[in-house]
Design a protein around this motif. Structure first.
Motif, mmCIF file in Angstrom:
data_model
loop_
_atom_site.group_PDB
_atom_site.id
_atom_site.type_symbol
_atom_site.label_atom_id
_atom_site.label_comp_id
_atom_site.label_asym_id
_atom_site.label_seq_id
_atom_site.Cartn_x
_atom_site.Cartn_y
_atom_site.Cartn_z
ATOM 1 N N PRO A 114 -6.590 0.445 -9.484
ATOM 2 C CA PRO A 114 -6.263 -0.598 -10.463
ATOM 3 C C PRO A 114 -4.807 -0.507 -10.890
ATOM 4 N N ASP B 173 -12.317 -11.859 -11.667
ATOM 5 C CA ASP B 173 -11.626 -11.085 -12.699
ATOM 6 C C ASP B 173 -12.538 -9.932 -13.118
ATOM 7 N N VAL B 174 -12.155 -8.748 -12.732
ATOM 8 C CA VAL B 174 -12.990 -7.579 -12.964
ATOM 9 C C VAL B 174 -13.189 -7.325 -14.456
ATOM 10 N N LEU B 175 -12.154 -7.604 -15.243
ATOM 11 C CA LEU B 175 -12.220 -7.248 -16.658
ATOM 12 C C LEU B 175 -13.015 -8.261 -17.481
ATOM 13 N N PHE C 117 -9.080 -0.714 -17.060
ATOM 14 C CA PHE C 117 -9.935 -0.674 -15.866
ATOM 15 C C PHE C 117 -10.854 0.554 -15.873
ATOM 16 N N PRO D 297 0.839 -1.212 0.000
ATOM 17 C CA PRO D 297 0.000 0.000 0.000
ATOM 18 C C PRO D 297 0.871 1.259 0.000
ATOM 19 N N GLN E 166 2.035 4.021 -7.668
ATOM 20 C CA GLN E 166 2.553 2.662 -7.840
ATOM 21 C C GLN E 166 3.986 2.625 -8.380
ATOM 22 N N SER F 197 -6.124 -12.110 -7.712
ATOM 23 C CA SER F 197 -4.987 -12.912 -7.269
ATOM 24 C C SER F 197 -5.291 -13.663 -5.964
ATOM 25 N N SER G 289 -3.831 -5.863 -0.881
ATOM 26 C CA SER G 289 -3.685 -6.182 0.545
ATOM 27 C C SER G 289 -4.992 -5.955 1.299
ATOM 28 N N ALA H 261 -0.147 -6.467 -10.572
ATOM 29 C CA ALA H 261 -0.740 -5.400 -9.772
ATOM 30 C C ALA H 261 -0.405 -4.016 -10.314
HETATM 31 C C1 LIG Z 1 -2.392 -1.537 -7.808
HETATM 32 S S1 LIG Z 1 -2.885 -2.978 -7.006
HETATM 33 C C2 LIG Z 1 -3.887 -2.247 -5.747
HETATM 34 C C3 LIG Z 1 -3.913 -2.981 -4.454
HETATM 35 C C4 LIG Z 1 -4.545 -2.238 -3.329
HETATM 36 N N1 LIG Z 1 -5.895 -1.843 -3.603
HETATM 37 C C5 LIG Z 1 -3.715 -1.029 -2.951
HETATM 38 O O1 LIG Z 1 -4.211 0.087 -3.134
HETATM 39 O O2 LIG Z 1 -2.619 -1.178 -2.462
HETATM 40 C C6 LIG Z 1 -3.958 -3.713 -8.156
HETATM 41 C C7 LIG Z 1 -4.591 -5.037 -7.744
HETATM 42 O O3 LIG Z 1 -5.476 -5.431 -8.802
HETATM 43 C C8 LIG Z 1 -5.433 -6.839 -8.949
HETATM 44 N N2 LIG Z 1 -5.866 -7.152 -10.299
HETATM 45 C C9 LIG Z 1 -5.159 -7.097 -11.437
HETATM 46 N N3 LIG Z 1 -5.915 -7.457 -12.477
HETATM 47 C C10 LIG Z 1 -7.129 -7.742 -11.997
HETATM 48 C C11 LIG Z 1 -8.347 -8.168 -12.568
HETATM 49 N N4 LIG Z 1 -8.455 -8.378 -13.887
HETATM 50 N N5 LIG Z 1 -9.414 -8.372 -11.787
HETATM 51 C C12 LIG Z 1 -9.323 -8.150 -10.447
HETATM 52 N N6 LIG Z 1 -8.203 -7.760 -9.851
HETATM 53 C C13 LIG Z 1 -7.115 -7.556 -10.620
HETATM 54 C C14 LIG Z 1 -4.012 -7.194 -8.620
HETATM 55 O O4 LIG Z 1 -3.942 -8.530 -8.169
HETATM 56 C C15 LIG Z 1 -3.652 -6.170 -7.558
HETATM 57 O O5 LIG Z 1 -3.855 -6.716 -6.291
#
Ligand SMILES: C[S@@+](CC[C@H](N)C(=O)[O-])C[C@H]1O[C@@H](n2cnc3c(N)ncnc32)[C@H](O)[C@@H]1O
Lengths: 313, 401
Positions: free
Chosen positions: A199, A180-182, A230, A95, B275, A155, A130, A223
């Protein structure tokens, strides 16, 4: 009466040797010093490091890992996030303070704008990682009996870390969904009041050129790397199901993309307001939007909830 | 109803300890450790005023007048003071008689000593009751506190001394079983000692004791690095602030400021942030424009926590600043002639070669450097300065009347 003992002189040399290991990842002496302080403070509170020798060895190993650009948060296994202490594990994004900043602010606004503590709220956190955003909101809104929070990630490592972080912080009643959001976004049973999402937002190009070495080597690419998908998914899939959204962004283009899609749509542009919030470092960090008039007897007055949150488009 | 005996007793010069004989036996009893802490003469004068007041009120009553609420309150207050004062006199007299026995009658000495020790706390209790009525309590008397330490002149030696003082205060808190936390501490990068530190002592009322520590502390000793064995003089400054609320309240306090009054700077990282980077950029600098107060905080790994700490300290600083300004205003309105404790001056010297610390305000000396620096005997120094301050306040009050 000498006050600097030979052993503390030796300790100083030791410190310097350790500091040198921290320097590449930290870049400045000042920051290396801070990290060294955190490393030695946190390791010395661990019970199994109960002799000086064990402790020194552990500190040395930590510095050595840092020399290889392993993030401090993975080495120490945690990152404070608002009022929470979150576990950090390799394979799940650490985070960031920018996220902490806006989600804490959001929690405060929700508290302030709720009519009473019986108010029903439905909040979804996509790409939860997380679990930081979902759990912080849950924690900060504990006075509200009827907040419904769902955390979602693709994940498995993230899913189990979210659960672990709930247990660690004594948080109950957050639904954790693996999806899977997408490609296969779940349908929420009811209208969502606030949709939050951080995202993956680093473009391929920016990943190569603008991303620090420690992130590139040690944090999960899944990630991090994403472009507009997104945000596209927000417009196509989520907008009809929600009253407001807060999306973190890595580049102002991503906000413009959503904003343009909305104002160029004769139907959407009568319904939605969007805005951009900058972080304390001055970078555009959050894209947010809300229905000008809410929908389905919504619980919030959204223009008040987001009043001065950022700058409206 | 009124004890007439009050008046003749008050005018007795034994209360002012002027008689040479009185002085003599008093001091010899004191040598044996049987000391009575009497109220300052100017306080006694003030009591007399209250008793006068009570008489005039009673005169009114006897003429059949009835009191309004404020007068009733005043009457209740002065009767309480009168009662307390009578009790004080009785207890004092009892102790003085015991002192005499201790001095003059060897056959009864042991018993008298035991009795003296048993009764002394009663007198102290009564004195405190009276003091609290006569001298308005400090507005932050009940608060926990924050100590800020910074080296002054003397380079590394001053930094080491600042660290020594920090140890003294943590040791002091420890010996009193008070909870404390080091909120922030920046060590000297190129050697020993500290550049600054903030210590939070969470015991309610600790402000009232430790407020006397504010000011410049001076050390005289031979630094470890000094090859010729010369004594150096260095200083460190201590600021004492009241803690003004818990974390939750601090959060709402943070939101009482208008955006243009406050500026929050974070560690400026160039580049895109978010990020793209994962270093812990949690340092915060808080600027409060109306007061010019700037607070930097970087000890926590969370920016949010650093911010909360900075705001808590800002809150304490503003409260202390406001109090001082109010006090100064009141004082100049009275055109006080009584000298007050000047916080900008050096308040205490720690002389290592002579194993002595001297508090320059009270003139109190203690020959036990180790006892002081471990915090264990700091209370004795504070007791002395507290008494000194009390006397000062009493004089101030008198000149205000
Ligand atoms: C930038 S991280 C954000 C994590 C947390 N929300 C933060 O702010 O620290 C993006 C997250 O999206 C997840 N992710 C990537 N592609 C995804 C998808 N198609 N559907 C759902 N989650 C996804 C990854 O596993 C990762 O945990």
């Amino acid at each position: 009466m000498p006050r600097i003992s030979p052993s503390s002189v030796r300790a100083c040399n030791r410190v310097n040797r350790f500091l040198r290991l921290l320097l590449p990842a930290c870049r400045t002496v000042e920051r290396s010093n801070l990290e060294f302080k955190w490393i030695s403070n946190e390791l010395s509170s661990l019970e199994h490091l109960n002799t000086n020798r064990k402790l020194r060895e552990a500190i040395y190993n930590a510095c050595l890992q840092r020399f290889r650009y392993l993030p401090l948060q993975y080495i120490l296994g945690s990152q404070p996030f608002g009022s929470l202490e979150l576990v950090c594990r390799k394979g799940v994004l650490i985070p960031r303070w920018e996220t902490e900043e806006w989600s804490y602010e959001l929690a405060h606004r929700i508290r302030k704008n709720a009519t009473n503590n019986k108010q029903k709220m439905v909040i979804w956190d996509l790409c939860s990682g997380s679990g930081c955003i979902a759990l912080l909101l849950k924690q900060e809104l504990q006075a509200f009996k009827d907040v419904n929070i769902t955390a979602l990630d693709i994940s498995q490592k993230a899913i189990s870390l979210i659960k672990r972080n709930m247990a660690r912080n004594g948080i109950k009643d957050v639904s954790v969904i693996s999806a899977d959001v997408l490609h296969n976004p779940p349908n929420p049973g009811s209208m969502i009041d606030i949709l939050v999402c951080n995202p993956p937002y680093i473009s391929e190009d920016s990943f190569v050129k603008e991303t620090s070495r420690s992130v590139k080597i040690h944090e999960p690419r899944l990630a991090l790397v994403g472009d507009k998908e997104f945000y596209q998914n927000l417009i196509e899939h989520w907008l009809p199901k929600i009253n407001s959204f807060v999306y973190e962004i890595g580049d102002i283009n991503q906000a413009d993309f959503v904003h343009n899609a909305i104002i160029n749509d004769t139907e959407l542009n009568t319904v939605w307001s969007t805005g951009v919030k900058r972080d304390a470092n001055g970078n555009p960090r959050v894209l947010y939007g809300f229905r000008k008039n809410g929908k389905n007897n919504t619980s919030f007055k959204y223009h008040e909830l987001f009043d001065n949150f950022g700058k409206l488009n | 109803m009124i004890s007439r005996s009050l008046f003749p007793r008050l005018s007795f010069n034994k209360y002012f300890r002027l008689g040479p004989t009185a002085k003599k036996w008093f001091s010899s009893a004191a040598e044996n450790g049987f000391i009575i802490d009497e109220l300052h003469p100017s306080l006694i004068k003030r009591v007399v005023k209250y008793v006068d007041d009570m008489h005039s009120l009673e005169a009114l009553l006897s003429q059949g007048e009835s009191f309004d609420e404020t007068t009733q309150k005043r009457y209740a207050k002065v009767s309480f003071i009168k009662d307390m004062y009578e009790r004080y006199q009785q207890q004092l007299q009892g102790l003085e008689e015991l002192q005499e026995l201790i001095e003059e009658d060897p056959s009864l000495r042991d018993e008298a000593e035991i009795e003296f020790t048993r009764l002394l706390p009663d007198l102290k209790g009564t004195s405190n009751e009276l003091l609290n009525r006569l001298i308005p309590p400090h507005p932050f008397a009940e608060k926990p506190c924050i100590l800020e330490l910074r080296p002054g002149v003397g380079g590394i030696e001053a930094m080491i001394f600042a660290q020594d003082l920090l140890n003294m205060y943590t040791g002091y808190a420890h010996s009193k079983r008070w909870k404390y936390r080091i909120i922030s501490k920046n060590e000297n990068q190129s050697g020993s000692g500290i550049v600054d530190a903030i210590l939070s002592i969470d015991e309610p009322g600790s402000y009232d004791r430790l407020k006397y520590e504010a000011g410049v502390h001076r050390v005289q000793r031979v630094p470890a690095t000094e090859t010729k064995g010369r004594t150096h003089t260095s200083t460190a400054a201590v600021v004492v602030l009241p803690q003004m609320g818990d974390d939750k309240e601090v959060d709402s306090f943070e939101r009482t400021f208008k955006p243009d009054e406050i500026r929050i700077d974070v560690m400026r990282a160039s580049g895109k942030g978010g990020q793209h980077v994962n270093t812990t950029d949690s340092a915060v600098r808080l600027t409060h424009y109306p007061s010019g107060i700037v607070i930097s905080m970087q000890d926590e790994r969370s920016q949010h926590k650093n911010k909360a700490k900075a705001f808590a300290i800002l809150r304490s600083k503003l409260a202390e600043k406001e109090r001082k300004e109010k006090e100064d205003k009141e004082r100049s309105a009275r055109k006080d002639q009584v000298s007050t404790i000047d916080r900008s001056d050096k308040i205490r010297t720690y002389n290592y070669p002579q194993n002595r610390i001297t508090d320059h305000r009270s003139g109190y000396n203690l020959h036990d450097m180790e006892g002081i620096m471990s915090g264990e005997r700091l209370d004795e120094v504070i007791d002395a300065i507290q008494k000194f301050d009390c006397d000062l306040k009493a004089k101030e009050l008198l000149s205000a009347d």
